[in-house]
Design an enzyme around this catalytic site. Structure first.
Site, PDB file in Angstrom:
ATOM      1  N   GLU A  30      49.625  34.590  39.824  1.00  0.00           N
ATOM      2  CA  GLU A  30      48.862  33.950  40.900  1.00  0.00           C
ATOM      3  C   GLU A  30      49.745  33.349  42.009  1.00  0.00           C
ATOM      4  O   GLU A  30      49.311  32.467  42.738  1.00  0.00           O
ATOM      5  CB  GLU A  30      47.952  32.869  40.324  1.00  0.00           C
ATOM      6  CG  GLU A  30      46.833  33.425  39.458  1.00  0.00           C
ATOM      7  CD  GLU A  30      45.735  32.402  39.248  1.00  0.00           C
ATOM      8  OE1 GLU A  30      44.682  32.530  39.875  1.00  0.00           O
ATOM      9  OE2 GLU A  30      45.968  31.472  38.441  1.00  0.00           O
ATOM     10  N   HIS A  50      48.481  24.644  42.168  1.00  0.00           N
ATOM     11  CA  HIS A  50      47.300  25.343  41.644  1.00  0.00           C
ATOM     12  C   HIS A  50      47.101  24.899  40.204  1.00  0.00           C
ATOM     13  O   HIS A  50      48.046  24.925  39.417  1.00  0.00           O
ATOM     14  CB  HIS A  50      47.479  26.856  41.690  1.00  0.00           C
ATOM     15  CG  HIS A  50      46.430  27.565  40.869  1.00  0.00           C
ATOM     16  ND1 HIS A  50      45.078  27.368  41.075  1.00  0.00           N
ATOM     17  CD2 HIS A  50      46.515  28.408  39.819  1.00  0.00           C
ATOM     18  CE1 HIS A  50      44.393  28.073  40.199  1.00  0.00           C
ATOM     19  NE2 HIS A  50      45.236  28.718  39.421  1.00  0.00           N
ATOM     20  N   HIS A 104      43.980  24.239  36.786  1.00  0.00           N
ATOM     21  CA  HIS A 104      42.642  24.373  36.210  1.00  0.00           C
ATOM     22  C   HIS A 104      42.194  22.970  35.775  1.00  0.00           C
ATOM     23  O   HIS A 104      41.569  22.803  34.729  1.00  0.00           O
ATOM     24  CB  HIS A 104      42.665  25.358  35.039  1.00  0.00           C
ATOM     25  CG  HIS A 104      43.317  26.676  35.373  1.00  0.00           C
ATOM     26  ND1 HIS A 104      43.857  27.502  34.429  1.00  0.00           N
ATOM     27  CD2 HIS A 104      43.516  27.291  36.574  1.00  0.00           C
ATOM     28  CE1 HIS A 104      44.363  28.586  35.025  1.00  0.00           C
ATOM     29  NE2 HIS A 104      44.175  28.471  36.330  1.00  0.00           N
ATOM     30  N   HIS A 157      37.214  28.535  37.748  1.00  0.00           N
ATOM     31  CA  HIS A 157      38.644  28.729  37.565  1.00  0.00           C
ATOM     32  C   HIS A 157      39.438  27.433  37.755  1.00  0.00           C
ATOM     33  O   HIS A 157      40.059  26.945  36.818  1.00  0.00           O
ATOM     34  CB  HIS A 157      39.074  29.823  38.557  1.00  0.00           C
ATOM     35  CG  HIS A 157      40.517  30.164  38.569  1.00  0.00           C
ATOM     36  ND1 HIS A 157      41.020  31.182  39.342  1.00  0.00           N
ATOM     37  CD2 HIS A 157      41.584  29.625  37.940  1.00  0.00           C
ATOM     38  CE1 HIS A 157      42.327  31.252  39.171  1.00  0.00           C
ATOM     39  NE2 HIS A 157      42.693  30.318  38.329  1.00  0.00           N
TER      40      HIS A 157
HETATM   41 ZN    ZN Z   1      44.674  29.910  37.847  1.00  0.00          ZN
END
Ligand code: ZN
Length: 261
Positions: free
Chosen positions: A94, A113, A115, A181
């Site tokens: 990612e 980034h 979760h 996500h």
């Molecule tokens: Zn992710």
């Protein structure tokens, strides 16, 4: 890492100095620790920094659990999301979240980034993630859905097309939600991005609790948020995100040990 620093010594005429580069690497390593220690990331999630020596590049760990990242894990990437020196080490699928946000937003110096667990429910319900404490939620916290651009996928932002669409959805905001996500959070520096990622999770918790109490919620007003942000974005020793960084770093070191160089 020492080898890398030496190689670029004396070549920093247009970019940042090696001292700046070293400071960013230190912040990146500590940022990984903090995000893990604060429960924002688990085995997944990542944090990057724009390279102070070359704004067309960014720095990101090899694919590794954030809580374990050390300085020698940090690799250099181009704006196409590919490593400058592919050395066979595994890389995050990612990474395009980072590359496309840096391309679209010259003001951004750090990207997280995650979760982040309390944030995820806000990505799959109609309940908007609005600010109680997080002034940086203004103008808005948009929601990105991979289905809108790519149909059925595994939800990962694993190519440039998805990264670009995500960066577009982020627009001029500081946080973008990814349906089912997680989220991406940006800041002018790694420290600011990490601070905001921690407070995005904290605000989601507060909002969930306020919802449980019931009734209308008296959110932070945009006028109040603007005043708070003006203070927050001025880095002053001992205040705002600087104070929080010092505390979170010491907590992370106490619980997970000092990162090896
Ligand atoms: Zn992710």
């Amino acid at each position: 890492m020492a080898r890398k620093t030496k190689r670029t010594a004396g070549t920093s005429g247009k970019g940042g100095s090696n001292a700046e580069y070293k400071a960013v690497i230190d912040d990146l390593v500590m940022g990984n620790r903090i995000l893990y220690d604060q429960g924002v990331v688990d085995g997944y999630g990542h944090v990057s920094a724009r390279d102070p020596r070359n704004p067309e590049r960014f720095l990101l760990s090899r694919a590794r659990a954030p809580g374990l990242v050390v300085a020698s894990d940090i690799m250099e990437f181009g704006m196409d999301g590919e490593p400058i020196r592919a050395d066979g080490r595994p890389i995050y699928s990612e990474r395009f979240i980072h590359s496309e946000i840096y391309r679209a937003r010259p003001d951004v110096g750090g990207v997280v980034h995650s979760h982040s667990p309390t944030v995820v429910p806000f990505t799959v319900t109609e309940v908007p993630l609005k600010p109680i404490r997080a002034a940086f939620f203004y103008p808005e916290v948009p929601l990105f859905d991979t289905r809108d651009v790519a149909g059925w996928t595994n939800l990962l932002i694993s190519n440039r097309q998805l990264g670009r669409a995500l960066a577009e959805k982020l627009g001029k905001n500081s946080v973008v939600l990814l349906r089912g996500h997680g989220n991406a959070v940006v800041g002018a520096s790694v420290r600011m991005a990490v601070y905001r990622a921690v407070y995005t999770e904290a605000n989601a918790k507060l909002l969930l609790q306020a919802k449980m109490l019931g009734g209308p919620i008296n959110y932070l007003a945009p006028e109040e948020a603007a005043i708070m942000e003006a203070n927050q974005t001025t880095q002053r020793p001992g205040h705002g995100s600087d104070r929080i960084w010092e505390l979170l770093a010491s907590e992370a070191i106490a619980r997970t040990g000092r990162p090896k160089r």
